[in-house]
Design a protein around this motif. Structure first.
Motif, mmCIF file in Angstrom:
data_model
loop_
_atom_site.group_PDB
_atom_site.id
_atom_site.type_symbol
_atom_site.label_atom_id
_atom_site.label_comp_id
_atom_site.label_asym_id
_atom_site.label_seq_id
_atom_site.Cartn_x
_atom_site.Cartn_y
_atom_site.Cartn_z
ATOM 1 N N GLY A 3 0.887 -1.118 -0.055
ATOM 2 C CA GLY A 3 -0.061 0.029 -0.064
ATOM 3 C C GLY A 3 0.839 1.136 0.235
ATOM 4 N N PRO A 4 0.494 2.313 -0.229
ATOM 5 C CA PRO A 4 1.172 3.587 -0.313
ATOM 6 C C PRO A 4 1.790 3.639 1.035
ATOM 7 C CG PRO A 4 -0.953 4.036 -1.475
ATOM 8 C CD PRO A 4 -0.986 2.618 -0.701
ATOM 9 N N GLY A 5 3.135 4.033 0.928
ATOM 10 C CA GLY A 5 4.052 3.956 2.114
ATOM 11 C C GLY A 5 4.621 2.904 2.436
ATOM 12 N N ALA A 6 4.287 1.683 1.886
ATOM 13 C CA ALA A 6 4.875 0.552 2.360
ATOM 14 C C ALA A 6 6.086 0.176 1.862
ATOM 15 C CB ALA A 6 3.927 -0.817 1.800
ATOM 16 N N ALA A 7 6.633 1.054 0.981
ATOM 17 C CA ALA A 7 7.792 0.733 0.491
ATOM 18 C C ALA A 7 9.081 1.436 1.137
ATOM 19 C CB ALA A 7 7.707 1.466 -1.188
ATOM 20 N N GLY A 8 8.858 2.014 2.129
ATOM 21 C CA GLY A 8 10.029 2.626 2.763
ATOM 22 C C GLY A 8 10.103 3.412 3.922
ATOM 23 N N ASP A 9 8.716 2.901 4.899
ATOM 24 C CA ASP A 9 8.526 3.414 6.148
ATOM 25 C C ASP A 9 10.089 3.368 6.902
ATOM 26 O OD1 ASP A 9 6.222 3.987 5.247
ATOM 27 O OD2 ASP A 9 5.067 2.381 6.185
ATOM 28 N N GLY A 10 10.639 4.272 7.353
ATOM 29 C CA GLY A 10 11.987 4.229 8.233
ATOM 30 C C GLY A 10 11.530 3.958 9.420
ATOM 31 N N ALA A 11 11.964 2.464 9.813
ATOM 32 C CA ALA A 11 11.706 1.996 11.189
ATOM 33 C C ALA A 11 12.198 2.956 12.189
ATOM 34 C CB ALA A 11 11.810 0.338 11.095
ATOM 35 N N ASP A 12 13.377 3.100 12.114
ATOM 36 C CA ASP A 12 14.234 3.853 13.121
ATOM 37 C C ASP A 12 13.955 5.632 13.100
ATOM 38 O OD1 ASP A 12 15.076 4.745 10.573
ATOM 39 O OD2 ASP A 12 17.336 4.121 10.946
ATOM 40 N N VAL A 24 6.452 7.503 -11.978
ATOM 41 C CA VAL A 24 5.432 7.144 -13.308
ATOM 42 C C VAL A 24 5.824 5.744 -13.511
ATOM 43 C CG1 VAL A 24 5.286 6.949 -15.804
ATOM 44 C CG2 VAL A 24 5.418 9.275 -14.292
ATOM 45 N N VAL A 25 5.022 4.758 -13.457
ATOM 46 C CA VAL A 25 5.292 3.144 -13.876
ATOM 47 C C VAL A 25 5.029 3.002 -15.458
ATOM 48 C CG1 VAL A 25 5.022 0.891 -13.328
ATOM 49 C CG2 VAL A 25 4.987 2.662 -11.619
ATOM 50 N N LEU A 26 5.882 2.594 -16.107
ATOM 51 C CA LEU A 26 5.979 2.257 -17.459
ATOM 52 C C LEU A 26 6.285 0.779 -17.717
ATOM 53 C CD1 LEU A 26 5.689 3.164 -20.398
ATOM 54 C CD2 LEU A 26 8.100 3.558 -20.378
ATOM 55 N N LEU A 184 3.655 -2.430 -8.270
ATOM 56 C CA LEU A 184 4.713 -1.267 -8.226
ATOM 57 C C LEU A 184 3.877 -0.026 -8.102
ATOM 58 C CD1 LEU A 184 7.474 -1.782 -10.735
ATOM 59 C CD2 LEU A 184 7.810 -2.045 -8.412
ATOM 60 N N ALA A 185 2.691 0.046 -8.962
ATOM 61 C CA ALA A 185 2.028 1.260 -8.821
ATOM 62 C C ALA A 185 1.197 1.445 -7.571
ATOM 63 C CB ALA A 185 0.899 1.056 -9.877
ATOM 64 N N ALA A 186 0.547 0.109 -7.175
ATOM 65 C CA ALA A 186 0.033 0.332 -5.810
ATOM 66 C C ALA A 186 1.087 0.807 -4.715
ATOM 67 C CB ALA A 186 -0.728 -0.930 -5.404
ATOM 68 N N GLY A 187 1.994 -0.145 -4.568
ATOM 69 C CA GLY A 187 2.954 -0.073 -3.628
ATOM 70 C C GLY A 187 3.758 1.346 -3.414
ATOM 71 N N LEU A 188 3.924 1.878 -4.746
ATOM 72 C CA LEU A 188 4.820 3.090 -4.769
ATOM 73 C C LEU A 188 4.112 4.432 -4.716
ATOM 74 C CD1 LEU A 188 7.476 1.998 -7.411
ATOM 75 C CD2 LEU A 188 7.932 1.982 -4.708
ATOM 76 N N GLY A 189 2.635 4.166 -4.858
ATOM 77 C CA GLY A 189 1.611 5.240 -5.075
ATOM 78 C C GLY A 189 1.924 5.986 -6.285
ATOM 79 N N LEU A 242 -5.150 -3.764 -14.378
ATOM 80 C CA LEU A 242 -5.056 -2.286 -14.544
ATOM 81 C C LEU A 242 -6.276 -1.707 -13.844
ATOM 82 C CD1 LEU A 242 -3.461 -1.804 -17.978
ATOM 83 C CD2 LEU A 242 -2.232 -1.551 -15.791
ATOM 84 N N LEU A 243 -7.254 -2.115 -14.157
ATOM 85 C CA LEU A 243 -8.655 -1.595 -13.457
ATOM 86 C C LEU A 243 -8.876 -1.704 -11.900
ATOM 87 C CD1 LEU A 243 -11.589 -3.078 -15.634
ATOM 88 C CD2 LEU A 243 -11.384 -0.626 -15.141
ATOM 89 N N ALA A 244 -8.127 -2.473 -11.461
ATOM 90 C CA ALA A 244 -7.908 -2.656 -9.903
ATOM 91 C C ALA A 244 -7.079 -1.406 -9.278
ATOM 92 C CB ALA A 244 -7.065 -4.016 -9.433
ATOM 93 N N LEU A 245 -6.296 -0.704 -9.908
ATOM 94 C CA LEU A 245 -5.306 0.437 -9.631
ATOM 95 C C LEU A 245 -6.136 1.728 -9.160
ATOM 96 C CD1 LEU A 245 -2.451 0.219 -11.932
ATOM 97 C CD2 LEU A 245 -2.437 -0.461 -9.746
ATOM 98 N N ASP A 246 -5.541 2.178 -8.218
ATOM 99 C CA ASP A 246 -6.250 4.004 -8.027
ATOM 100 C C ASP A 246 -5.505 4.734 -9.111
ATOM 101 O OD1 ASP A 246 -7.214 2.959 -5.488
ATOM 102 O OD2 ASP A 246 -5.726 3.280 -4.480
ATOM 103 N N ALA A 247 -4.400 4.698 -9.497
ATOM 104 C CA ALA A 247 -3.670 5.536 -10.427
ATOM 105 C C ALA A 247 -4.200 5.254 -11.987
ATOM 106 C CB ALA A 247 -2.193 5.290 -10.535
ATOM 107 N N PRO A 248 -4.368 6.528 -12.533
ATOM 108 C CA PRO A 248 -4.919 6.261 -13.944
ATOM 109 C C PRO A 248 -3.749 5.474 -14.851
ATOM 110 C CG PRO A 248 -4.084 8.710 -13.718
ATOM 111 C CD PRO A 248 -4.069 7.808 -12.166
#
Ligand SMILES: Nc1ncnc2c1ncn2[C@@H]1O[C@H](COP(=O)(O)OP(=O)(O)OP(=O)(O)O)[C@@H](O)[C@H]1O
Ligand SMILES: C=C(C)CCOP(=O)(O)O
Length: 271
Positions: A3-12, A24-26, A184-189, A242-248
């Protein structure tokens, strides 16, 4: 899983190098960059043109952060199909896994070389080493995004590809570039998602490009599989994911790539 934010929440609590501008994801379709009917044959002109468009967009500042995924084309699909491996049928034969993964790494090396020749800071991310279907073929894809997100944050262009994927209860199955694009699109927002293939968009029953798709049922009849050897479902699977995505998302052909990267509409918009 992501989910957005899952890619790099700094635990410390440290500054998160991956946070910031949504990428952009291509996807560069395998049917675009290879000759899909001839085993392990690149379409060099098409790949060059796609890499030119990517390099130009980055140089012009039209895109700040870009993650690229490429499909299998005549590299992955050929080997997977020969060994009966698909997104739903796995193998426990290590030679089969090596054949599919090896072919995809060869195609990935071509893509990376041509991007870097044009000054694009492209680096590989190999899904076989990262991802899993921990609940088997019926479950979702677990794709840890820390490396991709951090590479993006450090100014690189990560280049992933369809690949083999460890699958609980089924050995190794295929993960398609389209599935990776969605994760990628979902996880990186992602800001926008582009899928560049050989067709100018999703075509209706008369062969005309459909401007926009909001629901699968509305276009299901027109959506077929791929014309060529394809173990991951062709256009129907692409649209459904692709229909499952939030991003266009946009599905377009080679001529749509530069406009898409400039932020314009291209081909079929999938909302
Ligand atoms: N309604 C449709 N509109 C457009 N293409 C369609 C449609 N139905 C089926 N197709 C097929 O889908 C193909 C595109 O999907 P395909 O998965 O082959 O492309 P790709 O993503 O470029 O390749 P790869 O899976 O190797 O990455 C087209 O070449 C066409 O043969
Ligand atoms: C066949 C393999 C290994 C990759 C499939 O990825 P796709 O071409 O994006 O469907």
């Amino acid at each position: 899983m992501t989910g957005p934010g899952a890619a790099g929440d700094g635990a410390d609590g440290a500054a998160d190098p991956a946070a910031g501008v949504p990428p952009v994801v291509l996807k560069l379709g395998g049917s675009l960059i290879t000759e899909k009917d001839r085993p392990e044959t690149l379409d060099g002109d098409a790949l060059d043109a796609a890499c030119d468009a990517v390099a130009d967009a980055l140089a012009a500042g039209d895109v700040d952060r870009l993650a690229v995924v490429h499909g299998g084309g005549s590299f992955g699909h050929h080997h997977a199909s020969e060994r009966g491996v698909s997104t739903t049928a796995g193998t426990r034969d290590a030679d089969a896994v090596a054949a599919v993964h090896g072919a995809m790494k060869r195609l990935n090396a071509h893509v990376l070389d041509r991007l870097r020749e044009r000054g694009v800071p492209a680096v590989p991310v190999h899904p076989l080493s990262l991802a899993a279907r921990t609940a088997g073929t019926g479950g979702g894809l677990d794709l840890p995004l820390g490396s991709t997100a951090t590479l993006l944050g450090e100014g690189f262009v990560p280049v992933l590809h369809g690949d083999g994927v460890a699958t609980a209860g089924d050995g190794v199955t295929v993960v398609s570039g389209d599935e990776l694009v969605v994760e990628l699109a979902a996880g990186l927002g992602a800001r926008r998602v582009g899928v560049c293939s050989t067709v100018p968009g999703v075509l209706d029953g008369d062969g005309d490009v459909i401007d926009a798709i909001d629901a699968f049922e509305a276009v299901a009849d027109a959506l077929g599989a791929s014309d060529a050897t394809d173990v991951s479902g062709g256009m129907a699977a692409k649209v459904r994911e692709l229909l499952a995505l939030d991003a266009p998302a946009h599905v377009f052909g080679a001529e749509g790539l530069a406009p898409f990267l400039r932020g314009e509409d291209a081909g079929t918009r999938i909302n």
